[in-house]
Design a protein around this motif. Sequence first.
Motif, PDB file in Angstrom:
ATOM      1  N   THR A   1      -5.002   7.812   5.463  1.00  0.00           N
ATOM      2  CA  THR A   1      -4.223   6.588   5.290  1.00  0.00           C
ATOM      3  C   THR A   1      -5.296   5.660   4.519  1.00  0.00           C
ATOM      4  O   THR A   1      -6.354   5.980   4.386  1.00  0.00           O
ATOM      5  CB  THR A   1      -4.328   5.800   6.548  1.00  0.00           C
ATOM      6  N   ALA A   2      -4.547   4.840   3.662  1.00  0.00           N
ATOM      7  CA  ALA A   2      -5.236   4.167   2.849  1.00  0.00           C
ATOM      8  C   ALA A   2      -6.230   3.215   3.467  1.00  0.00           C
ATOM      9  O   ALA A   2      -6.081   2.962   4.516  1.00  0.00           O
ATOM     10  CB  ALA A   2      -4.420   3.264   1.931  1.00  0.00           C
ATOM     11  N   GLU A   3      -7.358   2.687   2.765  1.00  0.00           N
ATOM     12  CA  GLU A   3      -8.321   2.055   3.527  1.00  0.00           C
ATOM     13  C   GLU A   3      -7.697   0.703   3.991  1.00  0.00           C
ATOM     14  O   GLU A   3      -8.268  -0.087   5.087  1.00  0.00           O
ATOM     15  CB  GLU A   3      -9.260   1.520   2.396  1.00  0.00           C
ATOM     16  N   VAL A   4      -6.525   0.527   3.563  1.00  0.00           N
ATOM     17  CA  VAL A   4      -5.805  -0.793   4.220  1.00  0.00           C
ATOM     18  C   VAL A   4      -5.738  -0.831   5.694  1.00  0.00           C
ATOM     19  O   VAL A   4      -5.664  -1.739   6.268  1.00  0.00           O
ATOM     20  CB  VAL A   4      -4.324  -0.669   3.885  1.00  0.00           C
ATOM     21  N   ASP A   5      -5.537   0.404   5.808  1.00  0.00           N
ATOM     22  CA  ASP A   5      -5.338   0.687   7.253  1.00  0.00           C
ATOM     23  C   ASP A   5      -6.801   0.626   8.220  1.00  0.00           C
ATOM     24  O   ASP A   5      -6.328   0.951   9.448  1.00  0.00           O
ATOM     25  CB  ASP A   5      -4.226   1.830   7.450  1.00  0.00           C
TER      26      ASP A   5
ATOM     27  N   PRO B   1       0.930  -1.264  -0.076  1.00  0.00           N
ATOM     28  CA  PRO B   1      -0.018  -0.046   0.140  1.00  0.00           C
ATOM     29  C   PRO B   1       0.861   1.210  -0.100  1.00  0.00           C
ATOM     30  O   PRO B   1       1.882   1.104   0.463  1.00  0.00           O
ATOM     31  CB  PRO B   1      -0.819  -0.296   1.235  1.00  0.00           C
ATOM     32  N   GLU B   2       0.216   2.307  -0.502  1.00  0.00           N
ATOM     33  CA  GLU B   2       1.068   3.798  -0.599  1.00  0.00           C
ATOM     34  C   GLU B   2       1.625   4.063   0.556  1.00  0.00           C
ATOM     35  O   GLU B   2       2.566   4.755   0.787  1.00  0.00           O
ATOM     36  CB  GLU B   2       0.131   4.718  -1.280  1.00  0.00           C
TER      37      GLU B   2
ATOM     38  N   VAL C   1       1.105  -4.944   7.890  1.00  0.00           N
ATOM     39  CA  VAL C   1       0.703  -5.029   6.543  1.00  0.00           C
ATOM     40  C   VAL C   1      -0.127  -6.397   6.068  1.00  0.00           C
ATOM     41  O   VAL C   1      -0.021  -7.268   6.918  1.00  0.00           O
ATOM     42  CB  VAL C   1       1.915  -4.927   5.601  1.00  0.00           C
TER      43      VAL C   1
ATOM     44  N   SER D   1       0.362   3.823  10.035  1.00  0.00           N
ATOM     45  CA  SER D   1       1.230   3.721   8.834  1.00  0.00           C
ATOM     46  C   SER D   1       2.305   5.177   9.222  1.00  0.00           C
ATOM     47  O   SER D   1       2.757   5.583   8.014  1.00  0.00           O
ATOM     48  CB  SER D   1       0.588   3.935   7.727  1.00  0.00           C
TER      49      SER D   1
END
Length: 375
Positions: free
Chosen positions: A336-340, A80-81, A101, A313
Amino acid sequence: METKRNDTDNMKNLQSINTELDVFFDGLPQDVVYAACKGLDAFLHPMAYVSNQLMLLRQTESCKNMMADVGFYSLEGILPEAVCETIRQCIQTGTEQNLPVSLQERRWELHIVPAGQGALLVFASSAQQQVGVTLAAARLRDSAQNLMVQADLLGMKGMPDMAAQLRQQAMRILRQVNHMQLLAGSPEPMHWSECSACELMHDIVRQLEQKKIHVAVREPEKDILFRADRRLLSAAWLTLISNSLRHVGTDAHLLLSAEKVGNSISFGVTDDGEGLSEEALERMNSTWQKQDAVFGSWGLGIPYARRIAAMHSGLLLFVRGNECGTSAYIRIPLHTAEVDAMESGSGYRAFLASGISAADIELSDALEAEAFMKN
């Protein structure tokens, strides 16, 4: 015969691993090898060595299987970015970091170690921690609750000093439990929301003033909006403030700041103490895990704050002043990317019963008992 065959197979597997590692480290800078050797079980996990442009220069066989079986590519198409940006900042600032991650539908704990002009990446499997940690935390919180009840009874009996001491000890138990559970507890989802930098700072200042702690403030010229778990972020910032007060004293001059740095936001606390020694800078991140840790000198506070930054992140950075003083910064991405939003593990549940604030808990290790006397 079966035992002998198993021993032979194990020996062949070990030789295969050693051969792979010899190939992985062949020609790499010594500091990269040293970085890997610092973690006793680093060799058991997938490893990669990347450039400051995030080009994957070398990887172990297990890392190839985890990502993609190609020899030279950019991690920007894999991670992820926000994670890629954290790796870049780690290389730029020379800061180690652990970061959760998700790859191949598995959760990993990514250990980033700056080395040479790039970074060593170690992917440790992020398995759920033992339920025993959560059970132990629950028992300790019950003990703290009992102390709070006893403190109220002593207060009603005209013994406010003793009541304040009990209250302070209850807060210290809660602080250690919160830190321990976040660092070693069972994964639980974070609670993301849109936050205001100015509102967060005003809330921190209000809690400090309730404890008669006055700080200078440097607000951003224009309010900064960002996504975060506000409760966790507040606790991390208060932990850094408590750390300054504990080492410099309650008469210290503290400056709180919030500013935009590129695509990140940085929350800082600066004190006017003697500054951190080289030993402190070297040991503060992981010394609580070492056998020679000295009680009272090294605690969970810094790893706790660093872990919260990583869950966003982000990074925890320390900067020594030219003459004296130390600045600590929590730097996290603005969005933060929705990854997170992917269930970052915490296990943290603050104890915020009636009349107890996050500042009560985080400052309990820095303030005298009288600060916990009820009016």
